[in-house]
Design a protein around this motif. Structure first.
Motif, PDB file in Angstrom:
ATOM      1  N   ALA A  13       0.849  -1.190   0.000  1.00  0.00           N
ATOM      2  CA  ALA A  13       0.000   0.000   0.000  1.00  0.00           C
ATOM      3  C   ALA A  13       0.883   1.238   0.000  1.00  0.00           C
ATOM      4  O   ALA A  13       2.056   1.182   0.379  1.00  0.00           O
ATOM      5  CB  ALA A  13      -0.929   0.011   1.210  1.00  0.00           C
ATOM      6  N   ILE A  71       1.858  -4.973  10.525  1.00  0.00           N
ATOM      7  CA  ILE A  71       2.038  -4.204   9.289  1.00  0.00           C
ATOM      8  C   ILE A  71       3.124  -3.160   9.512  1.00  0.00           C
ATOM      9  O   ILE A  71       3.140  -2.483  10.543  1.00  0.00           O
ATOM     10  CB  ILE A  71       0.711  -3.528   8.874  1.00  0.00           C
ATOM     11  CG1 ILE A  71      -0.341  -4.597   8.576  1.00  0.00           C
ATOM     12  CG2 ILE A  71       0.925  -2.625   7.663  1.00  0.00           C
ATOM     13  CD1 ILE A  71      -1.719  -4.042   8.334  1.00  0.00           C
ATOM     14  N   LEU A  85      -4.751  -5.524   4.360  1.00  0.00           N
ATOM     15  CA  LEU A  85      -3.387  -6.053   4.285  1.00  0.00           C
ATOM     16  C   LEU A  85      -3.217  -7.188   5.280  1.00  0.00           C
ATOM     17  O   LEU A  85      -3.815  -7.175   6.355  1.00  0.00           O
ATOM     18  CB  LEU A  85      -2.349  -4.958   4.577  1.00  0.00           C
ATOM     19  CG  LEU A  85      -1.874  -4.076   3.420  1.00  0.00           C
ATOM     20  CD1 LEU A  85      -3.015  -3.244   2.853  1.00  0.00           C
ATOM     21  CD2 LEU A  85      -0.747  -3.160   3.878  1.00  0.00           C
ATOM     22  N   LEU A 131      -0.306   0.187  13.897  1.00  0.00           N
ATOM     23  CA  LEU A 131      -0.118  -0.924  12.961  1.00  0.00           C
ATOM     24  C   LEU A 131       0.728  -2.053  13.524  1.00  0.00           C
ATOM     25  O   LEU A 131       0.640  -3.190  13.032  1.00  0.00           O
ATOM     26  CB  LEU A 131       0.518  -0.405  11.672  1.00  0.00           C
ATOM     27  CG  LEU A 131      -0.345   0.506  10.793  1.00  0.00           C
ATOM     28  CD1 LEU A 131       0.454   0.976   9.589  1.00  0.00           C
ATOM     29  CD2 LEU A 131      -1.614  -0.201  10.344  1.00  0.00           C
ATOM     30  N   TRP A 159      -8.461   0.358   8.324  1.00  0.00           N
ATOM     31  CA  TRP A 159      -8.602   0.031   6.900  1.00  0.00           C
ATOM     32  C   TRP A 159      -7.413  -0.799   6.440  1.00  0.00           C
ATOM     33  O   TRP A 159      -7.574  -1.794   5.715  1.00  0.00           O
ATOM     34  CB  TRP A 159      -8.708   1.309   6.084  1.00  0.00           C
ATOM     35  CG  TRP A 159      -9.093   1.095   4.647  1.00  0.00           C
ATOM     36  CD1 TRP A 159     -10.343   1.149   4.106  1.00  0.00           C
ATOM     37  CD2 TRP A 159      -8.209   0.773   3.558  1.00  0.00           C
ATOM     38  NE1 TRP A 159     -10.298   0.886   2.766  1.00  0.00           N
ATOM     39  CE2 TRP A 159      -8.995   0.662   2.388  1.00  0.00           C
ATOM     40  CE3 TRP A 159      -6.835   0.580   3.455  1.00  0.00           C
ATOM     41  CZ2 TRP A 159      -8.457   0.347   1.148  1.00  0.00           C
ATOM     42  CZ3 TRP A 159      -6.292   0.276   2.209  1.00  0.00           C
ATOM     43  CH2 TRP A 159      -7.091   0.159   1.091  1.00  0.00           C
ATOM     44  N   LEU A 160      -6.218  -0.400   6.833  1.00  0.00           N
ATOM     45  CA  LEU A 160      -5.023  -1.144   6.433  1.00  0.00           C
ATOM     46  C   LEU A 160      -5.038  -2.552   7.017  1.00  0.00           C
ATOM     47  O   LEU A 160      -4.674  -3.522   6.351  1.00  0.00           O
ATOM     48  CB  LEU A 160      -3.773  -0.392   6.882  1.00  0.00           C
ATOM     49  CG  LEU A 160      -3.469   0.904   6.114  1.00  0.00           C
ATOM     50  CD1 LEU A 160      -2.405   1.728   6.825  1.00  0.00           C
ATOM     51  CD2 LEU A 160      -3.028   0.587   4.684  1.00  0.00           C
ATOM     52  N   VAL A 188       3.635  -0.737   4.042  1.00  0.00           N
ATOM     53  CA  VAL A 188       2.966   0.481   3.589  1.00  0.00           C
ATOM     54  C   VAL A 188       4.023   1.544   3.320  1.00  0.00           C
ATOM     55  O   VAL A 188       4.746   1.957   4.235  1.00  0.00           O
ATOM     56  CB  VAL A 188       1.964   0.993   4.643  1.00  0.00           C
ATOM     57  CG1 VAL A 188       1.265   2.264   4.152  1.00  0.00           C
ATOM     58  CG2 VAL A 188       0.942  -0.085   4.979  1.00  0.00           C
ATOM     59  N   VAL A 217      -5.271   6.154   0.381  1.00  0.00           N
ATOM     60  CA  VAL A 217      -4.427   4.981   0.562  1.00  0.00           C
ATOM     61  C   VAL A 217      -4.747   4.037  -0.579  1.00  0.00           C
ATOM     62  O   VAL A 217      -5.921   3.754  -0.866  1.00  0.00           O
ATOM     63  CB  VAL A 217      -4.658   4.304   1.934  1.00  0.00           C
ATOM     64  CG1 VAL A 217      -6.127   3.975   2.158  1.00  0.00           C
ATOM     65  CG2 VAL A 217      -3.812   3.043   2.066  1.00  0.00           C
ATOM     66  N   GLY A 271      -4.023   0.322  -2.048  1.00  0.00           N
ATOM     67  CA  GLY A 271      -3.520  -1.020  -1.840  1.00  0.00           C
ATOM     68  C   GLY A 271      -3.433  -1.757  -3.169  1.00  0.00           C
ATOM     69  O   GLY A 271      -3.732  -1.200  -4.225  1.00  0.00           O
TER      70      GLY A 271
END
Length: 344
Positions: free
Chosen positions: A36, A146, A116, A141, A111-112, A122, A71, A73
């Protein structure tokens, strides 16, 4: 004052299809092994209004609001906006490519985490995000496995390519004493005294309005904002250093700045920070306004980063008698203009 400072009444731009540009960005992401990429509205100075060359969010999504973050992805993308733009955003972007997320209800980290997997990477441009924002996102994260990765070059700029406008080169002009009410020499002396009192050796200024206030200069790099895009390093003793495109400095501005600051090209800033990193000096940086890039440049050396607010913020807010008169005069002119407009 230039024409760029005035409101335009151009018709709204036609909604664009973001799919092609997003596909181009995703190909670059795949080469860089990124899952992302973050694309903020802000520029290197964290400005709400930005120069055409920094309109990365608008170029990618079509969204022209003054606050937002996209963002992208591998298979999904979103545009995060606040309540002011929940109507505007869907009318400007390709909603088949980007889903609109309203903050603060919607969270970027969530959201990430949803799109992901653990181990996902990212990418972000450290020049375009404050240190505080990146640190907070990284903290959110970590439990999801992540990772954030600072990028050496911006993939949106690469995707934009030759169509990207050149950097702004608006002329710098001295801000006369009859408008400023206090000499730049006095402002600098007071700021340096404050640094010495706190035991700090220098401060790095990243906000164009702080630099404009401190040095009594005005610019025309950004529409609706009489500022020049620049950075400055102000030592506790000696001349401040101003890092700005020399093409912006005409004869009047050069004469005004000569006794106030050493003027350097923007490219010299990287070398100057590397030199500071090797010293044992205490350097103030504001994590709420300075980009993550500055902290990364100084981290790991002998220099000690002192986290503190931009020292121009409070003095700039304390208006002197001349500035108060100017604000009142401007309010009268503004009121008359609005009255004429409403009568028409």
């Amino acid at each position: 004052m230039t024409r760029d400072m005035f409101q335009t009444y151009d018709p709204p731009e036609v909604r664009q299809s973001g799919a092609e540009r997003v596909d181009k960005l995703r190909r670059l992401m795949a080469k860089a092994r990124l899952d992302a990429v973050l694309v903020p509205r802000a520029d290197e100075h964290q400005g709400e209004y930005v120069a055409p060359s920094a309109e990365r969010l608008k170029w990618l999504t079509g969204f022209s609001g003054s606050a937002g973050l996209a963002v992208v992805g591998r298979t999904a993308a979103a545009l995060f906006v606040d309540g002011r733009y929940v109507v505007q955003a869907p009318s400007q972007i390709d909603t088949r490519t980007f889903e609109v997320q309203q903050i603060p209800q919607a969270k970027l980290a969530e959201w990430l985490g949803k799109h992901l997997k653990a181990g996902g990477v990212v990418g972000f441009d450290p020049r375009l995000h404050t240190a505080a924002m990146i640190e907070e996102l990284d903290k959110s994260l970590q439990p999801k496995g992540i990772k954030l990765k600072a990028l050496a070059s911006n993939p949106v700029d690469r995707a934009w390519g030759r169509e990207r406008p050149p950097s702004a080169r608006g002329a710098v002009n001295p801000h006369a004493m009859k408008y400023a009410g206090k000499a730049a020499e006095q402002k600098i002396a007071e700021l340096q005294a404050a640094l010495r009192k706190e035991g700090e050796d220098a401060v790095i200024l990243t906000l164009p309005d702080s630099i404009a206030w401190l040095l009594n200069i005005r610019g025309a790099d950004v529409a609706h904002n009489p500022v020049a895009l620049a950075f400055a390093i102000v030592p506790a003793n000696g001349k401040p250093e101003l890092f700005i495109d020399p093409a912006k400095i005409g004869p009047d501005a050069k004469a005004h700045l000569a006794p106030l600051a050493k003027v350097n090209e923007p490219a010299a800033l990287d070398r100057r920070l590397t030199a500071l990193k090797g010293t044992g000096k205490r350097i103030r940086l504001d994590p709420a306004t300075a980009s993550s890039w500055f902290f990364r440049k100084l981290k790991g050396g002998k220099a000690r980063i002192v986290r503190g607010p931009d020292p121009c913020l409070l003095p700039k807010a304390r208006k002197n008698a001349v500035e108060i008169r100017g604000a009142r005069s401007a309010s009268k002119r503004d009121g008359a203009a609005v009255a004429r407009f409403l009568a028409w």
